[in-house]
Structures are given as C-alpha cells and as structure tokens.
Design an enzyme around this catalytic site. Structure first.
Site, PDB file in Angstrom:
ATOM      1  N   ARG A  67       2.276  19.081  11.178  1.00  0.00           N
ATOM      2  CA  ARG A  67       3.577  18.983  11.898  1.00  0.00           C
ATOM      3  C   ARG A  67       4.570  20.144  11.578  1.00  0.00           C
ATOM      4  O   ARG A  67       5.292  20.575  12.315  1.00  0.00           O
ATOM      5  CB  ARG A  67       4.174  17.764  11.724  1.00  0.00           C
ATOM      6  CG  ARG A  67       5.346  17.583  12.550  1.00  0.00           C
ATOM      7  CD  ARG A  67       5.781  16.262  12.460  1.00  0.00           C
ATOM      8  NE  ARG A  67       6.927  15.829  13.616  1.00  0.00           N
ATOM      9  CZ  ARG A  67       8.230  15.337  13.013  1.00  0.00           C
ATOM     10  NH1 ARG A  67       8.361  15.014  11.772  1.00  0.00           N
ATOM     11  NH2 ARG A  67       9.139  15.116  13.964  1.00  0.00           N
ATOM     12  N   HIS A  71       6.390  22.626  14.138  1.00  0.00           N
ATOM     13  CA  HIS A  71       7.944  22.929  13.947  1.00  0.00           C
ATOM     14  C   HIS A  71       8.409  24.194  13.436  1.00  0.00           C
ATOM     15  O   HIS A  71       9.581  24.555  13.883  1.00  0.00           O
ATOM     16  CB  HIS A  71       8.546  21.794  13.174  1.00  0.00           C
ATOM     17  CG  HIS A  71       8.825  20.442  13.995  1.00  0.00           C
ATOM     18  ND1 HIS A  71       9.579  19.412  13.699  1.00  0.00           N
ATOM     19  CD2 HIS A  71       7.714  19.780  14.813  1.00  0.00           C
ATOM     20  CE1 HIS A  71       9.517  18.244  14.353  1.00  0.00           C
ATOM     21  NE2 HIS A  71       8.357  18.672  15.193  1.00  0.00           N
ATOM     22  N   ASN A  99      14.127  17.645  12.546  1.00  0.00           N
ATOM     23  CA  ASN A  99      13.485  17.962  11.098  1.00  0.00           C
ATOM     24  C   ASN A  99      13.999  16.844  10.108  1.00  0.00           C
ATOM     25  O   ASN A  99      13.549  16.537   9.333  1.00  0.00           O
ATOM     26  CB  ASN A  99      13.845  19.285  10.913  1.00  0.00           C
ATOM     27  CG  ASN A  99      13.030  20.253  12.013  1.00  0.00           C
ATOM     28  OD1 ASN A  99      11.925  19.599  12.591  1.00  0.00           O
ATOM     29  ND2 ASN A  99      13.595  21.380  11.876  1.00  0.00           N
ATOM     30  N   HIS A 198      -1.341  13.704  16.824  1.00  0.00           N
ATOM     31  CA  HIS A 198      -0.940  12.419  16.645  1.00  0.00           C
ATOM     32  C   HIS A 198      -1.969  11.401  16.533  1.00  0.00           C
ATOM     33  O   HIS A 198      -1.642  10.072  16.615  1.00  0.00           O
ATOM     34  CB  HIS A 198       0.105  11.976  18.025  1.00  0.00           C
ATOM     35  CG  HIS A 198       1.250  12.531  17.847  1.00  0.00           C
ATOM     36  ND1 HIS A 198       2.384  12.602  18.897  1.00  0.00           N
ATOM     37  CD2 HIS A 198       2.051  13.552  17.338  1.00  0.00           C
ATOM     38  CE1 HIS A 198       3.411  13.363  18.810  1.00  0.00           C
ATOM     39  NE2 HIS A 198       3.028  13.906  17.659  1.00  0.00           N
TER      40      HIS A 198
END
Ligand code: HEM
Ligand SMILES: *[C@@H]1O[C@H](CO)[C@@H](O)[C@H](O)[C@H]1NC(C)=O
Length: 327
Positions: A67, A71, A99, A198
């Site tokens: 992740r 990001h 975040n 996910h």
C-alpha cells in the site's frame, strides 16, 4: 563520384543512428531493471533481506508495504514524496487524511535504506526501495514476483493537498474509481487487478461502518453481522478497530478477494462496487476462476503503477535519509 556519394550516405546514416540513440536515452521515464547492477550490485538482495525480516516479524507488514508504494505513486508519481516528514517549509503527505494513522511501514523502508547506504552511499533512491519492497512483500505472502524497473529519483517536494485529492476513497463509486485510475494511465483491468491487493491487510471500522450497517442489498447478511461484532454502530466508537480485507486468507496474496466479491463479502464499499452489476463484473469473475490470470495481471499492473511519473536523469535527488531532504 559514386564513392563520395556512398561515403556521404554513410555519414548521414551514422548521424541519424546517433541522433536516435541520443533521443532514446534522454527521453523521460526510462527505468530499467538492471539500473543498479554496476553501481550497487547487492542492493536488491539487501532490500529483500530487510523486507523478509520485517514480514516474518509481522505478516501484515507485507500489506502495508504494498500500500505504501500505491500511496506514493498516486501522488506526484513514484518519487518517495510520501516519506518526507513535515518541516518549516514542507507540509508532507504523512498527515494527509488517507495516510494519517493508516499508512504503515515507514520504519521498514528506513531500515532497508540504512542497510543499502552502508553498501553504496548515495546511490539507491528511496522511491526505488519502496518499489522493490512492494515486490518483495508480495513474494513474502505468496503473491507474484516481477522484475522491478529501477532508476527513480527522490522528490524534493511533497503535497498534503494532492494526497487528499488524488487518492481514491472507500466511498468512491465505480465511475470515480475508473476516472482516477485512467487519469494516471491505468485502465479498468488495472483497477480490478490492483484492487486485488485487498486480498491482504486490514481496514479500520470507520472505513466500512456505513456499509455493514446501512446496506442491505449489496452485502451478505452473515458477513455483515460478523463484522458488526467488532465495529460498533455508534459514530466514533471503535473507529480504529481492525478487520481483515479478505476474511478467508488475510495473509495470503491470492485471488480469494474476487471470490468474496461474488459472494457480496467485500469489506469496503469501493471493493464491492467492482462487482455490483457494472462493467467490471466480468473481470472479477475472470480473476475469481483463474488464479494464474490474476497473478499475471497483478504483476503487470504493479509494474505499470510503478512507472507513474518517475523523476529521472538529473531531476530530484537521491536522499540519504528517506524522511528528509539532503542538506
Ligand atoms: C481502488 C481504490 C482503493 C481504495 C478506495 C482503497 C482504500 C483502502 C482503505 C480505506 C484501506 C484501509 C485503510 C485503513 O483502514 O487504515 C485500504 C487498505 C489497503 N489497501 Fe487499498 N484502496 C484502493 C486501492 C488499493 C491499491 C491499488 C492497492 C495496492 C496495489 C491497495 C492496497 C491496500 C492494502 C494492502 C491495504 C491494507 C494495508 C494494511 O493492512 O496496512 N489498495 N485501502
Ligand atoms: C446510516 O446512514 C445514515 C444516513 O446517511 C447516517 O446518518 C448514519 O450515520 C449511518 N449509520 C452508520 C452506522 O453508519
């Protein structure tokens, strides 16, 4: 006469070849999987060791590292902008809403960077370490491997505002998800494949509360009631309580995520929208029945995501410490 003509023609074609070669090396975004082979031959093995150690200490860290790369790449491109701490002049991304108290793994990247700096000071960028860490994390939890393209440099800026506007939200509908990804050169197959991340990791109660209490049609009733037991209905109660994004194999990067969606057991609203009567249903079905197809497409899409707007050549810098600019 003939001789001088062919001589001139040769000079012209050599000049053309040189020009073409020059153009291809100066064109932007030229990443290569062999970038550190000469300058730091043990860089990749060193990073891998750090990531393996971190993931064996805590399996969830694999999810957090995948992740982190996402990001980073979605905000200004894959430039390690997410790693910069706030200073008098920089309002960084760590405190941006998507975040804050959510993105993890910063210290794992710092440790990997410290180990690499010992070997080859000032050579390997933080942005590349984040990209390699994501790949090594995938492998560590049974996901695919891929040849990470390298040669990214680190940003000298970060943007909290951009982080808050560019990252997708768990409330986004399919159209909005599709548009966000398309804006970065990622198509719907990439969207569906990347969402397969996910299949590992966890989400906090406030990100799925509305879905488990307020939705009746698009969610499996038993799944909803199980999730309610650790996520109270009251606003702001138990907000940070965690649930696995994939209830079946939460520590294994596999295609079970798609099987969940077909059973209406997606945790986030933004997961379930990928299978709710829209244009992506067929891709979800395909990945749910063909694990090898998912694995291959996930790897391809991760490479594609890793190519978003890198700094190359003399742009940016190679930070010595990932959380701060060089002075
Ligand atoms: C499609 C749009 C996406 C949305 C709306 C979204 C949203 C979220 C949310 C809300 C969480 C839980 C955060 C928390 O509760 O603290 C999460 C976790 C996670 N996301 Fe996404 N995400 C998306 C796409 C992606 C992509 C493309 C990747 C990677 C390729 C990814 C990887 C992960 C991982 C691995 C976790 C678990 C992290 C952990 O346990 O530390 N997500 N995501
Ligand atoms: C359900 O939806 C209503 C109306 O949007 C909202 O006020 C309420 O907070 C939601 N309940 C939960 C548990 O999220």
């Amino acid at each position: 006469m003939m001789k001088s003509f062919s001589y001139n023609a040769n000079v012209a074609s050599v000049a053309l070849l040189l020009l073409l070669a020059l153009m291809s090396t100066t064109s932007s975004a030229h990443l290569s999987s062999t970038f550190y082979n000469k300058a730091c031959p043990n860089a990749l093995a060193t990073i891998r060791k750090s990531i393996r150690t971190a993931v064996s200490a805590e399996r969830r860290m694999a999810a957090s590292l995948v992740r982190l790369h996402f990001h980073d790449c979605f905000v200004q491109g894959c430039d390690a902008s997410i790693l910069l701490d706030d200073t008098a002049t920089i309002i960084g991304e760590k405190n941006a809403l998507p975040n804050l108290n959510s993105v993890r793994g910063y210290e794992v990247i710092d440790d990997a960077k410290a180990a690499v700096e010992k070997l080859c000071p000032g050579v390997v960028s933080c942005a590349d370490i984040v990209a390699v860490a994501a790949r090594d994390a995938s492998v560590a939890v049974g996901g695919p491997s891929w040849a990470v393209k390298l040669g990214r440099r680190d940003s000298t800026t970060a943007s909290k505002t951009l982080a808050e506007s560019s990252l997708p939200s768990f409330l986004d509908n399919l159209e909005s998800l599709t548009n966000r990804f398309a804006g970065l050169g990622l198509n719907v197959r990439d969207l569906v494949a990347l969402s397969g991340a996910h299949s590992i990791g966890q989400a906090q109660c406030f990100t799925f509360r509305d879905r488990i209490y307020n939705k009746t049609s698009d969610i499996d009733a038993n799944f909803a009631s199980t999730r309610k037991s650790s996520c109270p209905a009251e606003a702001n109660v138990g907000n940070a309580n965690l649930a696995a994004l994939d209830l079946v194999t939460p520590n294994q990067l596999d295609n079970n995520y798609y099987k969940n969606l077909i059973q209406k057991k997606g945790l986030l609203a933004s997961d379930q929208v990928l299978y709710s009567g829209g244009s992506t249903d067929s891709i979800v079905s395909e990945y749910s029945s063909k694990p090898a197809k998912f694995i291959a497409d996930f790897a391809t899409a991760m490479i594609k995501m890793g190519n978003i707007n890198p700094l190359t050549g003399s742009n940016g810098q190679i930070r010595r410490i990932c959380s701060a600019l060089n002075y």
